[in-house]
Design a protein around this motif. Structure first.
Motif, PDB file in Angstrom:
ATOM      1  N   LEU A   9      17.080   7.093  54.665  1.00 42.80           N
ATOM      2  CA  LEU A   9      17.434   8.662  54.869  1.00 42.80           C
ATOM      3  C   LEU A   9      17.740   8.953  56.296  1.00 42.80           C
ATOM      4  O   LEU A   9      18.614   9.621  56.538  1.00 42.80           O
ATOM      5  N   ASP A  10      17.356   8.290  57.237  1.00 41.17           N
ATOM      6  CA  ASP A  10      17.589   8.546  58.651  1.00 41.17           C
ATOM      7  C   ASP A  10      19.071   7.896  58.820  1.00 41.17           C
ATOM      8  O   ASP A  10      19.965   8.659  59.409  1.00 41.17           O
ATOM      9  N   GLU A  13      21.401  10.465  56.877  1.00 40.76           N
ATOM     10  CA  GLU A  13      21.432  11.664  57.521  1.00 40.76           C
ATOM     11  C   GLU A  13      22.421  11.727  58.730  1.00 40.76           C
ATOM     12  O   GLU A  13      22.982  12.764  58.913  1.00 40.76           O
ATOM     13  N   ARG A  14      22.322  10.549  59.423  1.00 42.27           N
ATOM     14  CA  ARG A  14      23.408  10.607  60.502  1.00 42.27           C
ATOM     15  C   ARG A  14      24.794  10.655  60.131  1.00 42.27           C
ATOM     16  O   ARG A  14      25.734  11.245  60.572  1.00 42.27           O
ATOM     17  N   TRP A  16      25.804  11.772  57.145  1.00 45.02           N
ATOM     18  CA  TRP A  16      26.469  12.940  56.382  1.00 45.02           C
ATOM     19  C   TRP A  16      26.734  14.103  57.425  1.00 45.02           C
ATOM     20  O   TRP A  16      27.254  14.983  57.292  1.00 45.02           O
ATOM     21  N   SER A  17      25.715  13.849  58.525  1.00 40.98           N
ATOM     22  CA  SER A  17      25.826  14.995  59.481  1.00 40.98           C
ATOM     23  C   SER A  17      27.113  14.864  60.383  1.00 40.98           C
ATOM     24  O   SER A  17      27.751  16.059  60.488  1.00 40.98           O
ATOM     25  N   TRP A  63      15.555  16.011  56.637  1.00 40.70           N
ATOM     26  CA  TRP A  63      16.701  15.538  56.226  1.00 40.70           C
ATOM     27  C   TRP A  63      17.592  16.279  55.423  1.00 40.70           C
ATOM     28  O   TRP A  63      17.735  16.277  54.143  1.00 40.70           O
ATOM     29  N   ALA A  65      20.936  17.072  55.766  1.00 41.19           N
ATOM     30  CA  ALA A  65      22.226  16.837  55.031  1.00 41.19           C
ATOM     31  C   ALA A  65      21.841  15.875  53.821  1.00 41.19           C
ATOM     32  O   ALA A  65      22.851  15.972  53.067  1.00 41.19           O
ATOM     33  N   CYS A  66      20.824  15.212  53.966  1.00 33.77           N
ATOM     34  CA  CYS A  66      20.683  14.105  52.566  1.00 33.77           C
ATOM     35  C   CYS A  66      20.375  15.313  51.567  1.00 33.77           C
ATOM     36  O   CYS A  66      20.802  14.945  50.383  1.00 33.77           O
TER      37      CYS A  66
END
Length: 1011
Positions: A9-10, A13-14, A16-17, A63, A65-66
């Motif tokens: 997820l981390d 997240e980066r 997709w952000s 999270w 963006a996820c």
């Protein structure tokens, strides 16, 4: 799952952000595989949070963006469907970790499609994305939308004005709309959209729109003495939790908090709110708060992220609506209210429409605490004002209303972030560049601000409609305080009367915070030489750029100077911020053709003249600017209006505050007695015939329609006589009011007199002793409470014994309309009035008398007298409460030298003795109250003024006994009336208090006798 869920997820997240909002139709195998794994990881963490008794929102907050990309892909055409993907992800997680499938609470984890879509909507708003989730069906337990209401006259809303410099009541309608009639605690005002500035704290405002509908707005609750405003300025009602964010609090006393210590920044007090404190407060971590001057136990709860209001979005700091509302160029989301412990099952219905329009642009629903996008189905472009109505489906009661001005796609950029004061006055010129995209256009893309321009009007258009906004850049300004009361802000150098310096005066300068790294010095300059240097007060809790300089120390220095300047030494510049003069603005006013000419003009800056018609004192004054040569232009209708009163004020006219009748004794008030007057001729209205009568032609108009004009002439009679009106007019109007009886009391509501003005006319006409046996028409009396409450109290007097609680007066016997009148009486009299009516001792019996404390106060300098009385009247309370009585006594104390003249008359002592003897013969309750008002032994005739409060109450007691039917009191009141009227003219507020107090005491005595 072969990878660590948190690491997956981390990483996503980066990625997709950085990629931004999800795109439509991306069905690559890699995206499908990654989205499936992300949904499975999110579901696992939601189930873990549920097992740990944590809020499941923390997963979507960590999270976001996820969450958005997972929901967006699962909702695309060609996928198995988001609900199926969610169920499959949960099945796989539970298969790997069976313990996660066993619930530890009664609630189920949020694995339904609607819950995930709501979470994705909130996540998108937190990221500032415009992505909108798919539309889901209306919940089964939600009622269908209500049909649109036909009468959509929007009620006024309270808010902080621009720069938090005032408290506004927004009035729906365009600038050319008809006026509204306002009643604020019994005082009448006329105002035009888009807003009205509250001139002082009031308990409530009743606003009547042009269609005749009356809206009631509660303002100050004396028990909480606190008003809350959100970051965008809209008022936060105190019947719901305060938001755990940064808010503005207007309060009396210090703030007390529970939870964490609140970070407080004290700002300058808004105009008219003397004695109150405006604080910018962060409520993060605060559980509840109260003002130190609030009633015991009056704590206000603070919500944790679930209060009603806007969240997210972005505003344009350089543009505002006409009433100071922010302009959103990125639309905000709407947070629905959720009280602590409230379940999520009930739904709120949200309606979006244009203000004043019936057609709904969108209807959606949401559970308590949800974050909604109200603009999701609103057709674009999103431009102009919108109104949001939130209520339970099928119910309008408890409806909440929010407004927002949207300007999607509009950008603005100024040439400077802050406009400083220019050395010779005004502001440094600047420029604002405005850009638009799409169908939205603006008339001009570059706005130039001249030195004396604070704002410029712009019109934004969407192709068919135009919407006006105000363009402005934050700026420096100065403000004068007198007796602790702030005057309006100004960008021009202030004109300060040297006589006002002794009135606890101060000068506040607003600067950008970075400009005060070196403390600016305020210098008093006379003919180029600096005589005195002042440093700002150390106020650690205030905004760093707001500097307050006490001017009291300059009183003796400027006494022998014809003129002096106040100059601020800041940022290497010498800025002229004010002038101090020891002489009047002008010596005289004379006709000059089609204009007026001020002779001996001494004011160098901008000057405004307010003109009042002596022969039509009910007319609104005309405010016109004075040119540099001292000439005042006159419209054609005013050139033949007869004698005029000219009130001069420095600066520009503030149209938001309704001006009162001027004081002729003010040295900046001039009278033009010899001015041509032409009769209206064919105009035979009551107003025109009253004007002719005041001019010496014709008889005084009689009848119901003439009563309001008779009240105005009777109340302002001495001034009208002094300015050239008919000499006998005040006396004849008093007689006409006395002859009209109850109709005169009813007609006072249409006179628009200020609260204390009718007191002397009530006394002089004999209406204060008018006997009213019953309330024949309660519906006709109730509107009088809004604009002439003292007259309404006299009309309601027969019903007051029913507030005593005595078995002989059962309130259940009354009709509903009569009960409504008693509710009004209770609000007007206050808690003390209810205590007296119930037969208990007066808890404020010592308030308002002149005793040894008044003697000591008389020996102090005026500035110390002001400090002693400043707290009186800070909070609007009932007429008989201690603070209101103290404020009324202070008004009489300030005019004690004039009252001394009447107190020294030979008949004064004789009438006091007559009153005491009368009350002592069979009225023990009344004579006790009368004797308690006595000043004690006096040191000589020079202190005769100290017996005025006792005389005032004694006269009021005799009058109300006469109204109760005592024939001996009727005779005594007629003898007292001439002297009492003279005293009432100089102590009107004290007279009003004593009439109400006397009525309560007489009613209590009646109940005691009946029982």
């Amino acid at each position: 799952m072969l990878v660590d869920p948190a690491q997956l997820l981390d990483d996503c997240e980066r990625a997709w952000s950085e990629a931004g909002e999800p795109s439509a139709g991306d069905g690559a195998d890699s995206v499908v595989r990654r989205t499936t794994l992300v949904l499975e990881a999110l579901v696992a963490h939601v189930l873990l949070a549920e097992r740990s008794s944590l809020a499941h929102e923390v997963v979507f907050t960590r999270w976001p963006a996820c969450t958005v990309h997972g929901v967006a892909f699962g909702s695309q055409t060609g996928t198995p469907g988001f609900a199926n993907m969610l169920a499959e992800a949960r099945r796989r997680v539970v298969a790997a970790r069976p313990e996660l499938g066993r619930r530890r609470t009664d609630s189920s984890p949020p694995t339904t499609e609607a819950d995930w879509i709501r979470a994705a909507r909130e996540a998108a708003a937190s990221l500032g994305w415009t992505w909108r989730p798919p539309v889901t069906g209306r919940p089964a337990d939600t009622a269908p939308p209500d049909p649109p209401a036909r009468n959509l006259a929007a009620p006024p809303q309270m808010r902080l004005g621009p720069g938090a410099g005032s408290v506004l009541l927004t009035l729906p309608g365009g600038p050319d709309a008809a006026t509204w009639q306002l009643a604020a605690d019994g005082e009448s005002f006329t105002a035009s959209p888009p807003h009205w500035v509250l001139p002082a704290p009031v308990r409530r405002v009743e606003a009547t729109d042009p269609a005749g509908t009356t809206h009631v707005s509660a303002v100050v609750d004396p028990d909480t003495v606190l008003l809350a405003f959100a970051a965008d300025g809209h008022h936060v009602p105190l019947d719901e939790p305060l938001p755990a964010t940064e808010v503005h609090l207007l309060h009396v006393g210090t703030l007390e908090t529970e939870g964490t210590q609140a970070a407080v920044v004290e700002l300058p007090t808004p105009y008219g709110w003397s004695g109150w404190i405006l604080s910018k407060v962060s409520l993060v971590g605060v559980t509840r708060l109260r003002a130190s001057d609030a009633a015991p136990g009056k704590w206000l709860e603070v919500a944790v992220g679930r209060s009603f209001g806007w969240e997210g979005g972005a505003t344009l700091p350089w543009l505002t609506g006409e009433d100071g509302t922010p302009v959103w160029h990125r639309p905000p989301a709407l947070r629905l209210r959720r009280r602590p412990g409230e379940p999520e099952t009930p739904h709120w219905q949200v309606e979006v429409r244009r203000p004043g329009r019936e057609a709904m642009l969108a209807v959606l629903t949401g559970v308590p605490g949800a974050l909604l996008d109200p603009w999701e189905h609103v057709p674009g472009p999103l431009l102009g004002p919108y109104e949001i109505l939130v209520h339970s489906p099928g119910r309008r009661r408890g409806q909440r209303r929010l407004t927002a001005f949207l300007a999607e796609g509009v950008e603005a950029k100024p040439s400077v972030e802050w406009r400083l004061l220019a050395p010779q006055g005004g502001l440094v010129p600047t420029r604002l560049d405005v850009r638009t995209v799409g169908p939205v256009t603006v008339f001009r893309n570059a706005v130039e601000f001249a030195p004396y321009e604070i704002s410029r009007e712009l019109v934004l258009r969407d192709g068919t409609r135009g919407f006006r906004v105000q363009a402005l850049v934050p700026y420096s300004e100065v403000r004068l305080e007198l007796d602790g009361s702030p005057l309006p802000w100004s960008i021009r150098p202030l004109d300060i009367d040297a006589a006002d310096l002794a009135r606890d005066s101060a000068l506040t300068v607003r600067l950008p915070e970075q400009a005060v790294a070196v403390t600016p010095e305020l210098a008093l300059v006379v003919e180029g030489a600096t005589l005195v240097s002042l440093w700002p007060e150390r106020r650690t809790r205030t905004r760093r750029g707001d500097l307050r300089y006490s001017l009291t120390a300059l009183t003796d220095t400027v006494r022998d100077c014809a003129k002096a300047e106040l100059r601020l030494l800041v940022a290497g510049q010498d800025v002229h911020v004010g002038s101090v003069r020891t002489q009047p603005v002008a010596e005289d006013v004379i006709p000059d053709g089609t204009r007026l000419l001020l002779r001996g003009l001494r004011h160098p800056g901008e000057l405004t003249a307010r003109l009042y018609q002596v022969l039509a004192p009910w007319q609104q004054p005309l405010s016109v600017p004075v040119d540099d040569s001292g000439r005042i232009p006159l419209p054609a209708a005013w050139r033949s209006a007869g004698p005029l009163v000219v009130s001069l004020r420095a600066g520009t006219h503030t149209a938001d505050v309704a001006p009162a009748w001027p004081r002729l004794r003010d040295r900046d008030t001039l009278v033009l007695r010899r001015s041509p007057w032409t009769s209206g001729g064919v105009d035979r209205t009551v107003a025109a015939r009253t004007t002719e009568y005041l001019g010496g032609r014709g008889a005084l108009p009689r009848g119901t329609e003439a009563i309001p004009y008779q009240w105005i002439v009777a109340a302002r009679g001495r001034d009208l006589q002094a300015c050239g009106a008919k000499e006998a007019a005040p006396a004849e109007c008093l007689r006409a009011l006395g002859d009209a009886g109850p109709d005169a009391l009813l007609g006072a509501a249409d006179s628009s007199l200020r609260s204390g003005e009718p007191a002397a006319a009530l006394v002089g006409s004999g209406l204060a002793a008018l006997r009213i046996r019953e309330v024949t028409d309660p519906a006709a009396v109730r509107p009088v409470w809004r604009r002439a409450p003292l007259c309404a109290l006299l009309l309601t007097a027969p019903l007051l014994p029913y507030l005593s609680g005595d078995p002989a007066y059962q309130i259940d016997e009354l009709y509903p309309e009569e009960n409504e009148l008693l509710d009004e009486a209770g609000q007007f009299l206050g808690d003390v009035g209810m205590t007296i009516l119930s037969g208990q001792d007066d808890p404020s019996g010592t308030a308002g008398r002149f005793d040894a404390h008044a003697r000591a106060l008389n020996e102090l300098p005026e500035i110390q007298q002001q400090a002693m009385w400043r707290t009186a009247g800070v909070v609007p309370r009932g007429l008989l409460d201690t603070d209101t009585r103290a404020a009324a006594a202070w008004q009489a104390f300030r005019d004690r030298r004039t009252l001394q003249y009447y107190a020294l008359r030979e008949e004064y002592e004789e009438w006091l003795t007559a009153v005491e003897n009368f009350l002592g013969d069979g009225h023990p309750l009344l004579v006790t109250a009368f004797l308690d008002r006595g000043p004690g032994s006096l040191r000589g005739p020079g202190e005769a003024w100290m017996r005025v409060p006792q005389f005032s109450l004694g006269c009021a007691l005799i009058a109300r006994l006469a109204a109760a039917g005592d024939p001996r009191a009727v005779k005594l009141e007629r003898g007292l009336r001439p002297l009492w009227k003279s005293v009432a003219a100089h102590a009107p507020d004290l007279t009003a208090v004593d009439l109400a107090l006397a009525e309560c005491l007489v009613a209590a005595e009646t109940v005691r006798t009946t029982g």
